[in-house]
Structure formats: C-alpha cells, structure tokens
Design a protein around this motif. Sequence first.
Motif, mmCIF file in Angstrom:
data_model
loop_
_atom_site.group_PDB
_atom_site.id
_atom_site.type_symbol
_atom_site.label_atom_id
_atom_site.label_comp_id
_atom_site.label_asym_id
_atom_site.label_seq_id
_atom_site.Cartn_x
_atom_site.Cartn_y
_atom_site.Cartn_z
ATOM 1 N N SER A 1 0.849 -1.189 0.000
ATOM 2 C CA SER A 1 0.000 0.000 0.000
ATOM 3 C C SER A 1 0.883 1.237 0.000
ATOM 4 O O SER A 1 2.033 1.194 0.448
ATOM 5 C CB SER A 1 -0.935 0.020 1.219
ATOM 6 N N ARG B 1 1.299 7.299 1.470
ATOM 7 C CA ARG B 1 0.406 8.459 1.411
ATOM 8 C C ARG B 1 -0.394 8.384 0.116
ATOM 9 O O ARG B 1 0.028 7.742 -0.853
ATOM 10 C CB ARG B 1 1.194 9.773 1.464
ATOM 11 N N SER B 2 -1.531 9.012 0.116
ATOM 12 C CA SER B 2 -2.401 8.965 -1.054
ATOM 13 C C SER B 2 -1.758 9.703 -2.226
ATOM 14 O O SER B 2 -1.067 10.709 -2.050
ATOM 15 C CB SER B 2 -3.763 9.584 -0.733
ATOM 16 N N SER C 1 -5.559 5.720 -3.094
ATOM 17 C CA SER C 1 -5.538 5.919 -1.651
ATOM 18 C C SER C 1 -4.580 4.933 -0.987
ATOM 19 O O SER C 1 -4.063 3.999 -1.609
ATOM 20 C CB SER C 1 -6.948 5.761 -1.078
ATOM 21 N N ARG C 2 -4.385 5.136 0.298
ATOM 22 C CA ARG C 2 -3.495 4.265 1.071
ATOM 23 C C ARG C 2 -4.107 2.892 1.299
ATOM 24 O O ARG C 2 -3.396 1.956 1.673
ATOM 25 C CB ARG C 2 -3.191 4.924 2.414
ATOM 26 N N HIS D 1 -6.532 9.228 -8.489
ATOM 27 C CA HIS D 1 -6.495 9.140 -7.034
ATOM 28 C C HIS D 1 -6.271 7.680 -6.638
ATOM 29 O O HIS D 1 -7.054 6.798 -6.995
ATOM 30 C CB HIS D 1 -7.797 9.652 -6.410
ATOM 31 N N ARG E 1 -2.624 11.738 -5.522
ATOM 32 C CA ARG E 1 -3.748 12.473 -6.103
ATOM 33 C C ARG E 1 -3.214 13.546 -7.059
ATOM 34 O O ARG E 1 -2.287 14.276 -6.710
ATOM 35 C CB ARG E 1 -4.577 13.135 -5.006
#
Length: 403
Positions: free
Chosen positions: A100, A103-104, A359-360, A357, A106
């Motif tokens: 994962s 951090r996201s 995400s984590r 986008h 985007r």
Amino acid sequence: GFLREDLHLGVSHAGPWVRVPYACFGHSKGPRKGRGAYDVTEAIQGLLDRTGCRSLVISQSMDTLSLFGDPTPGFDKDLFLCYETVGRSETLSASEFHDSLRRSLRSLPPPVVAPLLLIRKASLGLHPTFVRQRLRAVRQQASLIDTAHRTRARRLPLTSDQKSLLEREAAVRDELQELQAAAQQETLEALDVASDLQQLVDRQGHGQRLAVPAGADLAEVLCHTNLENMLCRRLQYLVVHFEVPGSDSEHRTLSDEVTRDGGPRNFYTAYKGQAWVPCWRGFPGEAEGSSSNSNSGGGSPLSLRTVEPLEVAPQPVLPPLVVERATYGHRTDAKKKRDVTAEVSTLVLRQGGSFLHISRRDGLTQLLRTNPIRYYRKELQVSCTTRGLTGSLRVPVDPSGAV
C-alpha cells in the motif's frame, strides 16, 4: 544550420490557468454592420487578474452595465467570450509499504468549465396550472395505493413500488385532500421568489448550484418579507424554472478528448428545466396541532418546510488526463522497475478520465497487476498531462444588466 535563439515549448506548471483572447458585450451578432456591441476583452482580463488568472466568475448579482457599459439601451444583450484553459504537466510519486502507498497519490484539480445556472422563474404557492397537473399525478398514486390494498387483501405478494407507496399513504392522502380543496377555489396565490433563489445560487456555488435540504425553513432560505402571507394554507409548492447556457466547441477534438456520448469535452448543451418540491405548514400525514408534531423536533408547525431536498447542479466540463509514463518498482535500479502506464491509464478512465487518485487502502499488487520485487520497498511514479480546452460561451443579459 542553427537557430539564432533557443526554442522551448512546454506546459505550464503554475498558471495562468484561464485565458480569454476575445470577449464581446452587446448585440448577439457582435460589433458588425453598425450593431451596438463593445469589445470587453480588457475588462474581462481585469476580472481574471483579480484571481491570478485562475478563474473567472460572473454572477447574476454583478452589474454588467457599470462594468462594460450599455451599447444597446433598453434591449437584450449577450455576453460572448472565447476561453482557453491552459494544460499542465506534473510528476507524482509515492513510496510503498506492505503493498500500500504510504500516502495517497492524487493529481491536481483540473481546469473546469462550469456551466452557469440561471433561475428564470420561481414561485412559492399554488399556481392553477401546476395544481391541475399535480392533482392528476396524486390521484394516480392514490389509485395505485388502492390497488396495493386489494393485492394485500388477496394475500398476494407486493412489489417494491407498492410497498413504498403504502409507506407514504398518509402523506399522499393528505396531499390529495389539500389539492382537491385548492382546485375548487377560484383564486390561488403564488409568490415570486426568483430573485431570492438566484441570490441563494450565487451564495452557495458561485452561480452554479442550487441546493435546498429537506426540512429547511423557507423563512430562513428565502428571506422574503411577504412569506407570512403564504401560511394560510398547509400545502404550498416551490416551483423553479431554470436555464443553463451552453458552451460552443470551436475546435476538432482528438479521440481521447471525446466523452462517452461522442461529443467534445469542452462542450455542454444548453437546456432548460423545471424542479419543484412540496412545502408543508406542519407535517404531512399528521393532524395539525397534535402533540407529536410539537415534540418531534422537526421545527415549529407555523413555518413552511420542504418535505424533500431540492438540488439543481449542472455537471461541469473537465479536460482529459493523459498518463505519459508510470513505473513501479525500485527507486534507483531501472532493471527492477515495471512499466504500469496501461494499468494507471485504465484507472484514470475508470475514475472519469480527468483525475487520478490512489488511496493508502488500495492494494497495489491487485491494482497494478504486478509486484516487481517482493519484500522490498518500492515506489510508484506517474508522469501525467492535463490537456487544455478551448471554446466559446454565450450568456444572455436582460436590459437591466442582469445575467
């Protein structure tokens, strides 16, 4: 065999995001053959400079006559402008930990061509034409409720629509009773609230969105002085007639600049519509002045409140996001990296084609369909470009200068 100076072509990183090469105010056909129209490009550029050339907002509350002048006094005018949203490029990167992102990831918000929402007519009350139309619809609902009762009496299974109608039976019966009483009256009163709703549109979303939640007190929403005169009847209707001016596409688009409907991305169709919501003094389906009304916490029964939410929000125009290159793997060793451009491009299309986008919480192995080096920390790098849009926009203006 050499250039006399360097030639560099690039994509902007820090603006300006919006350009208006030409703007005209006045006659619909422009300043030709003696028609009254002004070139207002410099004035529009001044509005852009206030925001750092990042956005242009002209609301209905803005006095266009004092800003541009009045080329045709007493006549309807058009504000016509050619716009360009400048594209940009960016490189995104994020480290991986346990499949994962730490951090996201985007992308920056894309330049938006937002349609303008204009409230042409709006009334609160009981208009004779609307009462007749609504009475036919409510009578049909009452007939379907009677059919559902007969179906239940025969011990037959009910459909989901019949179950939802039976849950709303008290409200439907109450609305039918109020409409039948109103249809027998010779004079019905309706209050003009178009200017109040247009001011609400300008406050909520810069002239692009109208939202009235369910249970809202109209005295607080409309701020109209004559609203107390509408409390004589329990049931009133808030009817809104709106218009969205369209945007004209003036250039041939590429295959990836076409929407799913087959039209250019910088084009949205002009259309008109109607939205309405019932408003009750008290609560539908219950006796007025009962103790349950005063203790339910829904507000005073002496105020008009909306039963359902009212929302009108035209969809904006978004430019396409093109993924130039995406890699996943070791930070420095190119032999331990995998090209995941196709997978990231598919993800962008799945998210609408205009932003990215990750995400984590997203699993990278399942998302990118690869894990180049197991048990090592990896990095995802994405180089993408947001393309600009060009087009033109025409907004009607009445003789008083209101958009």
